[in-house]
Enzyme design. Structure first.
Site, PDB file in Angstrom:
ATOM      1  N   ASP A 257       0.864  -1.171   0.000  1.00 63.60           N
ATOM      2  CA  ASP A 257       0.000   0.000   0.000  1.00 63.60           C
ATOM      3  C   ASP A 257       0.912   1.236   0.000  1.00 63.60           C
ATOM      4  OD1 ASP A 257      -2.749   1.036   0.411  1.00 63.60           O
ATOM      5  OD2 ASP A 257      -2.021   1.604   2.382  1.00 63.60           O
TER       6      ASP A 257
ATOM      7  N   PHE B  78     -10.532  -0.805  -0.315  1.00 61.11           N
ATOM      8  CA  PHE B  78     -10.052  -1.680   0.741  1.00 61.11           C
ATOM      9  C   PHE B  78     -10.390  -3.126   0.415  1.00 61.11           C
ATOM     10  CE2 PHE B  78      -9.375  -3.614   4.834  1.00 61.11           C
ATOM     11  CZ  PHE B  78      -8.154  -3.046   5.168  1.00 61.11           C
TER      12      PHE B  78
ATOM     13  N   ASP C 288      -7.451  -9.043   5.675  1.00 65.23           N
ATOM     14  CA  ASP C 288      -8.477  -8.828   6.694  1.00 65.23           C
ATOM     15  C   ASP C 288      -8.885  -7.367   6.833  1.00 65.23           C
ATOM     16  OD1 ASP C 288      -5.954  -7.939   7.891  1.00 65.23           O
ATOM     17  OD2 ASP C 288      -7.111  -7.767   9.746  1.00 65.23           O
TER      18      ASP C 288
ATOM     19  N   ARG D 212     -10.702 -13.010   6.328  1.00 67.39           N
ATOM     20  CA  ARG D 212      -9.534 -13.701   5.772  1.00 67.39           C
ATOM     21  C   ARG D 212      -9.932 -14.990   5.064  1.00 67.39           C
ATOM     22  NH1 ARG D 212      -4.890 -11.229   7.975  1.00 67.39           N
ATOM     23  NH2 ARG D 212      -5.070 -10.535  10.140  1.00 67.39           N
TER      24      ARG D 212
HETATM   25  P1  IMP Z   1       1.872  -0.415   3.821  1.00 65.02           P
HETATM   26  O1  IMP Z   1       2.957  -0.369   4.860  1.00 65.02           O
HETATM   27  O2  IMP Z   1       1.050   0.848   3.839  1.00 65.02           O
HETATM   28  O3  IMP Z   1       2.372  -0.751   2.440  1.00 65.02           O
HETATM   29  O4  IMP Z   1       0.846  -1.487   4.302  1.00 65.02           O
HETATM   30  C1  IMP Z   1       0.956  -2.788   3.985  1.00 65.02           C
HETATM   31  C2  IMP Z   1       0.114  -3.626   4.932  1.00 65.02           C
HETATM   32  O5  IMP Z   1      -1.133  -3.002   5.231  1.00 65.02           O
HETATM   33  C3  IMP Z   1      -0.198  -4.919   4.232  1.00 65.02           C
HETATM   34  O6  IMP Z   1       0.736  -5.912   4.548  1.00 65.02           O
HETATM   35  C4  IMP Z   1      -1.580  -5.229   4.745  1.00 65.02           C
HETATM   36  O7  IMP Z   1      -1.479  -6.031   5.899  1.00 65.02           O
HETATM   37  C5  IMP Z   1      -2.209  -3.901   5.103  1.00 65.02           C
HETATM   38  N1  IMP Z   1      -3.118  -3.423   4.030  1.00 65.02           N
HETATM   39  C6  IMP Z   1      -2.940  -2.423   3.147  1.00 65.02           C
HETATM   40  N2  IMP Z   1      -3.970  -2.271   2.312  1.00 65.02           N
HETATM   41  C7  IMP Z   1      -4.857  -3.235   2.661  1.00 65.02           C
HETATM   42  C8  IMP Z   1      -6.147  -3.623   2.135  1.00 65.02           C
HETATM   43  O8  IMP Z   1      -6.700  -3.078   1.165  1.00 65.02           O
HETATM   44  N3  IMP Z   1      -6.739  -4.669   2.761  1.00 65.02           N
HETATM   45  C9  IMP Z   1      -6.178  -5.330   3.818  1.00 65.02           C
HETATM   46  N4  IMP Z   1      -4.983  -5.009   4.324  1.00 65.02           N
HETATM   47  C10 IMP Z   1      -4.323  -3.969   3.760  1.00 65.02           C
HETATM   48 MG    MG Z   2      -2.569  -6.938   7.518  1.00 65.58          MG
END
Ligand code: IMP
Ligand code: MG
Length: 178
Positions: free
Chosen positions: A102, A151, A158, A164
């Site tokens: 993300d 999302f 989750d 999940r």
């Molecule tokens: P980042 O550090 O912002 O890249 O976040 C990554 C983590 O956030 C992932 O490993 C997911 O666990 C969680 N995450 C980000 N977007 C989503 C989503 O759309 N659904 C579920 N979990 C998400």
């Molecule tokens: Mg997660």
């Protein structure tokens, strides 16, 4: 559970096909080596289980914990990494297996920590890439699907620990989590 989903983004069949191809590609790319698959819990567990069964090589699997989200759907900014001091990845060909990238903050932080442990190589394999949300640049070597800024839940992903177990990946209705 199903009624909380506004749209199916990736069906079971699409996922099966893509994950099979990813596994076969990893098998080719790591031919002659014994990669160490390092899963980022908890979101990766379904993806990992399917992916590794399509890698036709000796390979090992380990898991670490990382989280940047509390129970909500907006990143808290901070990244919590579990204890990685005992991982023993020196000299190994490591493939980090993530559910979704993300902002990129989790992977960036994890990548930097892992590189300090001197693996022979380090690549990243993510099932979903929400490119438009990136806050920090991080190179992803293997991507399952690019995905819109909605999302996503299911297939291991989750929202507050739920969904999940959905066999596909769907967009969660905003009214469910707001
Ligand atoms: P980042 O550090 O912002 O890249 O976040 C990554 C983590 O956030 C992932 O490993 C997911 O666990 C969680 N995450 C980000 N977007 C989503 C989503 O759309 N659904 C579920 N979990 C998400
Ligand atoms: Mg997660």
């Amino acid at each position: 559970m199903e009624r909380d989903i506004s749209e199916v983004l990736f069906t079971e069949e699409m996922i099966r096909e893509r994950v099979t191809r990813l596994g076969m590609q990893l098998g080719r790319d790591y031919d002659g080596r014994t990669p160490l698959l390092l899963g980022v819990l908890k979101g990766c567990f379904v993806f990992m289980a399917d992916l590794m069964r399509h890698i036709d090589l000796y390979c090992e699997v380990r898991f670490i914990t990382a989280s940047s989200y509390g129970s909500g759907t907006v990143s808290s900014g901070g990244v919590r990494l579990g204890d990685i001091s005992q991982l023993d990845i020196e000299g190994r060909d490591v493939v980090v297996v993530e559910d979704i990238v993300d902002s990129g903050l989790t992977l960036k932080r994890l990548r930097d920590c892992l590189l300090e442990m001197r693996p022979a190589s380090l690549r990243i394999c993510a099932l979903l890439d929400k490119k438009s949300r990136r806050e920090i640049e991080v190179e992803i070597d293997y991507i399952g699907f690019e995905c819109r800024d909605v999302f996503c839940v299911g297939y291991g992903l989750d929202c507050a620990e739920r969904y999940r177990n959905l066999p596909y990946i769907g967009a969660l209705r905003p009214e469910v989590y707001i």
